[in-house]
Structures are given as structure tokens and as C-alpha cells.
Design an enzyme around this catalytic site. Structure first.
Site, PDB file in Angstrom:
ATOM      1  N   GLY A 123       5.377  -3.859   8.055  1.00 47.47           N
ATOM      2  CA  GLY A 123       6.148  -3.077   7.092  1.00 47.47           C
ATOM      3  C   GLY A 123       6.074  -1.611   7.469  1.00 47.47           C
ATOM      4  O   GLY A 123       5.507  -1.262   8.497  1.00 47.47           O
ATOM      5  N   ASP A 133       2.948   2.963   3.756  1.00 48.83           N
ATOM      6  CA  ASP A 133       3.090   3.094   2.305  1.00 48.83           C
ATOM      7  C   ASP A 133       3.732   1.883   1.639  1.00 48.83           C
ATOM      8  O   ASP A 133       4.257   1.992   0.542  1.00 48.83           O
ATOM      9  CB  ASP A 133       3.954   4.348   1.992  1.00 48.83           C
ATOM     10  CG  ASP A 133       3.498   5.018   0.707  1.00 48.83           C
ATOM     11  OD1 ASP A 133       2.435   4.637   0.196  1.00 48.83           O
ATOM     12  OD2 ASP A 133       4.204   5.909   0.214  1.00 48.83           O
ATOM     13  N   CYS A 134       3.738   0.713   2.329  1.00 53.39           N
ATOM     14  CA  CYS A 134       4.432  -0.435   1.726  1.00 53.39           C
ATOM     15  C   CYS A 134       3.454  -1.417   1.098  1.00 53.39           C
ATOM     16  O   CYS A 134       3.848  -2.495   0.665  1.00 53.39           O
ATOM     17  CB  CYS A 134       5.314  -1.135   2.741  1.00 53.39           C
ATOM     18  SG  CYS A 134       4.400  -2.178   3.882  1.00 53.39           S
ATOM     19  N   SER A 164      -2.302  -2.626   3.139  1.00 53.87           N
ATOM     20  CA  SER A 164      -3.753  -2.693   2.945  1.00 53.87           C
ATOM     21  C   SER A 164      -4.093  -3.366   1.626  1.00 53.87           C
ATOM     22  O   SER A 164      -5.092  -4.078   1.517  1.00 53.87           O
ATOM     23  CB  SER A 164      -4.356  -1.285   2.999  1.00 53.87           C
ATOM     24  OG  SER A 164      -4.060  -0.683   4.246  1.00 53.87           O
ATOM     25  N   ASP A 177      -6.453  -4.678   9.962  1.00 52.53           N
ATOM     26  CA  ASP A 177      -5.506  -3.703   9.409  1.00 52.53           C
ATOM     27  C   ASP A 177      -5.195  -2.667  10.488  1.00 52.53           C
ATOM     28  O   ASP A 177      -5.918  -2.547  11.464  1.00 52.53           O
ATOM     29  CB  ASP A 177      -6.098  -3.035   8.161  1.00 52.53           C
ATOM     30  CG  ASP A 177      -5.016  -2.372   7.300  1.00 52.53           C
ATOM     31  OD1 ASP A 177      -3.847  -2.804   7.381  1.00 52.53           O
ATOM     32  OD2 ASP A 177      -5.338  -1.427   6.557  1.00 52.53           O
ATOM     33  N   GLU A 178      -4.124  -1.928  10.311  1.00 51.07           N
ATOM     34  CA  GLU A 178      -3.688  -0.917  11.292  1.00 51.07           C
ATOM     35  C   GLU A 178      -3.510  -1.553  12.667  1.00 51.07           C
ATOM     36  O   GLU A 178      -3.863  -0.973  13.699  1.00 51.07           O
ATOM     37  CB  GLU A 178      -4.690   0.254  11.359  1.00 51.07           C
ATOM     38  CG  GLU A 178      -5.031   0.896  10.021  1.00 51.07           C
ATOM     39  CD  GLU A 178      -3.888   1.673   9.376  1.00 51.07           C
ATOM     40  OE1 GLU A 178      -2.778   1.710   9.959  1.00 51.07           O
ATOM     41  OE2 GLU A 178      -4.098   2.225   8.292  1.00 51.07           O
ATOM     42  N   GLN A 226      -1.041  -1.948  14.447  1.00 52.86           N
ATOM     43  CA  GLN A 226      -0.139  -1.281  15.403  1.00 52.86           C
ATOM     44  C   GLN A 226      -0.909  -0.501  16.458  1.00 52.86           C
ATOM     45  O   GLN A 226      -0.391  -0.206  17.523  1.00 52.86           O
ATOM     46  CB  GLN A 226       0.850  -0.354  14.670  1.00 52.86           C
ATOM     47  CG  GLN A 226       0.257   0.915  14.086  1.00 52.86           C
ATOM     48  CD  GLN A 226      -0.378   0.720  12.710  1.00 52.86           C
ATOM     49  OE1 GLN A 226      -0.429  -0.398  12.207  1.00 52.86           O
ATOM     50  NE2 GLN A 226      -0.844   1.790  12.103  1.00 52.86           N
ATOM     51  N   VAL A 234       0.850   8.051  18.690  1.00 49.36           N
ATOM     52  CA  VAL A 234      -0.193   7.944  17.659  1.00 49.36           C
ATOM     53  C   VAL A 234      -0.756   9.325  17.336  1.00 49.36           C
ATOM     54  O   VAL A 234      -1.395   9.956  18.166  1.00 49.36           O
ATOM     55  CB  VAL A 234      -1.328   7.013  18.119  1.00 49.36           C
ATOM     56  CG1 VAL A 234      -2.443   6.993  17.076  1.00 49.36           C
ATOM     57  CG2 VAL A 234      -0.796   5.611  18.366  1.00 49.36           C
ATOM     58  N   VAL A 243      -2.744  10.609  13.881  1.00 50.84           N
ATOM     59  CA  VAL A 243      -3.148  10.106  12.574  1.00 50.84           C
ATOM     60  C   VAL A 243      -2.806  11.111  11.484  1.00 50.84           C
ATOM     61  O   VAL A 243      -3.082  12.299  11.590  1.00 50.84           O
ATOM     62  CB  VAL A 243      -4.649   9.777  12.564  1.00 50.84           C
ATOM     63  CG1 VAL A 243      -5.098   9.388  11.162  1.00 50.84           C
ATOM     64  CG2 VAL A 243      -4.933   8.640  13.530  1.00 50.84           C
TER      65      VAL A 243
END
Ligand SMILES: [Zn+2]
EC number: 2.7.1.21
Length: 238
Positions: A9, A12-13, A16, A86-87, A89, A170, A172
Site C-alpha cells: 500500500g 500511511d495506509c 503496520s 514490516d517496511e 520495501q 531511500v 527516511v
């Protein structure tokens, strides 16, 4: 059958939050999970969501070998029934291949969560490899909205408040919480293409002169059938 699932996604979708929900549901049934993340907003070794939930996690280093990590854990008498990443990508393609071997050779479910495309609308290499290898792809039906009210499907990077489409893949930062100069904002594709963030739309509403030069001066032609797919922008709404 154990499986590799990629949940993708925009920023902010709620990725997590869903990862923590999966963790909660499985641990409530007595299953033991191992959670991996990188650069979580709650700090090293944490998986957190905007809704305030936090779980302990293993921080993913660039040289982490998932398969070796799991084999060592199991050999030492540890137990792992499922893995959450998670993360995702940020993973290298090789790390994604290790996750596929964790599923196939160790018989462990792997749930990976990540952003599909970067601020230039290009796939992250890790997300691309996940799409190629996953048993199942789940596109998170986004609740995040563009400033215009349309579904936010694209990630924009801002530097010093201005949207950029070039730079390192990338860097952050967080939505609404610029890390130094760099911030992120989710937009609909239409406004991503026009580089029209909430701030620039607000500025544009006050002074038409500051609209980006590529902003079309006339309304786009109505396609055959007369259907216009996107609602009119509502400047300043959230
Ligand atoms: Zn929009």
C-alpha cells in the site's frame, strides 16, 4: 500450506496496524511469531502503528540473512510459527529470496508489509521481488486520502516543503513528520503527476501565479461517455 504473502500500500495506509493485528490474532491462539522491521518511528527493535500499538521486533540490518537467522533460532531450541516483516520495501531482492526459502524449507508463514512504489512512482527492488515471488498479494485498500479527497495511491517526497521527483530512493522520513528537510505526503495519481501537494494547492488557491507551470490551463477533455473519473479539487480540505 505455509505461504509468503505481500501486503502492499502507500505510506500511511495502515500497514503496520494490520501487521500488529495479525501478530495479535496469532499470538492469542498460542502461536509464536518473529517480527522484523527497519527504521520504525518508535525506534530500533520496535514495530509500532499510528494507533499507538507497539511490539518488540528484530531490526533488519542490510546484511541480515533471514533464513540463517531463523535456522539459528530454531536450532537453539527457539520456536517460530510465523514471521512478520514490516517496511519490506527496504529489503534487498536476495533477502526476499531468503524469505521464500523460510516458507518453503522451514514451513513458516511469512507476512511481508511494504510500500510498493517510491516517490518517483517506481517499484522498490524489494517490493518488486516480493510481487514476483509471493504466493499471495494483498493490496491494502487505502483509507488515506489525498488533500482533494480522492483515494491516495502515490507517495510524494517533499524537500523543504516542495515536491521532488528525483533523488535517492531511500531517505527516511514520515508522513506529516518531516525528518530534517525531507517529508512525505500521500496523493492521488492526478495530483502526484501535477506535483500538487496540499501546501502548494493552498498557496495556489491564494495566488494562482504560484501554480506549477505544467498545470493545464484548460480542463482535460471529457472522454467518450462523458465520465470524469476524479472529483474536482477542494483546496485546503483534509
Ligand atoms: Zn488529489
Amino acid at each position: 500450506m505455509p505461504e509468503l504473502v505481500f501486503f502492499s500500500g502507500t505510506m500511511d495506509c495502515g500497514k503496520s496496524t494490520l501487521a500488529l493485528q495479525i501478530e495479535h490474532n496469532r499470538s492469542a491462539r498460542g502461536l509464536q511469531g518473529m517480527i522484523f522491521t527497519r527504521d520504525d518511528r518508535a525506534g530500533v527493535g520496535k514495530l509500532s502503528s499510528r494507533l499507538g500499538l507497539v511490539a518488540e521486533a528484530v531490526e533488519v540490518a542490510e546484511d541480515l540473512n533471514f533464513q540463517q537467522h531463523l535456522v539459528r533460532h530454531l536450532t537453539a531450541g527457539g520456536r517460530t510459527d510465523y514471521v512478520i516483516v514490516d517496511e519490506a520495501q527496504f529489503l534487498s531482492p536476495e533477502q526476499v529470496e531468503q524469505l521464500a526459502r523460510v516458507v518453503d524449507e522451514l514451513g513458516i508463514d511469512v507476512y511481508a508489509f511494504g510500500i510498493a512504489t517510491d516517490f518517483r512512482t517506481r517499484l522498490f527492488p524489494g517490493s518488486q521481488r516480493l510481487m514476483e515471488l509471493a504466493d499471495r498479494l494483498e493490496t491494502l485498500q487505502v483509507e488515506a486520502l489525498c488533500w482533494c479527497g480522492a483515494r491516495a495511491t502515490h507517495n510524494a517526497r517533499t524537500v523543504g516543503g516542495r515536491m521532488v521527483v528525483e533523488g535517492a530512493q531511500v531517505v527516511v522520513g514520515d508522513v506529516g513528520e518531516p525528518s530534517g528537510e525531507v517529508g512525505y505526503e500521500v496523493l492521488c495519481r492526478r495530483h502526484h503527476r501535477r506535483r500538487l501537494t496540499a501546501a502548494s494547492a493552498r498557496a495556489g488557491a491564494l495566488s494562482p501565479d504560484v501554480l506549477p507551470v505544467d498545470e493545464p490551463s484548460a480542463a482535460p477533455p471529457v472522454p467518450p461517455g462523458g465520465k470524469v473519473s476524479a472529483p474536482a479539487p477542494r483546496a485546503g480540505s483534509h
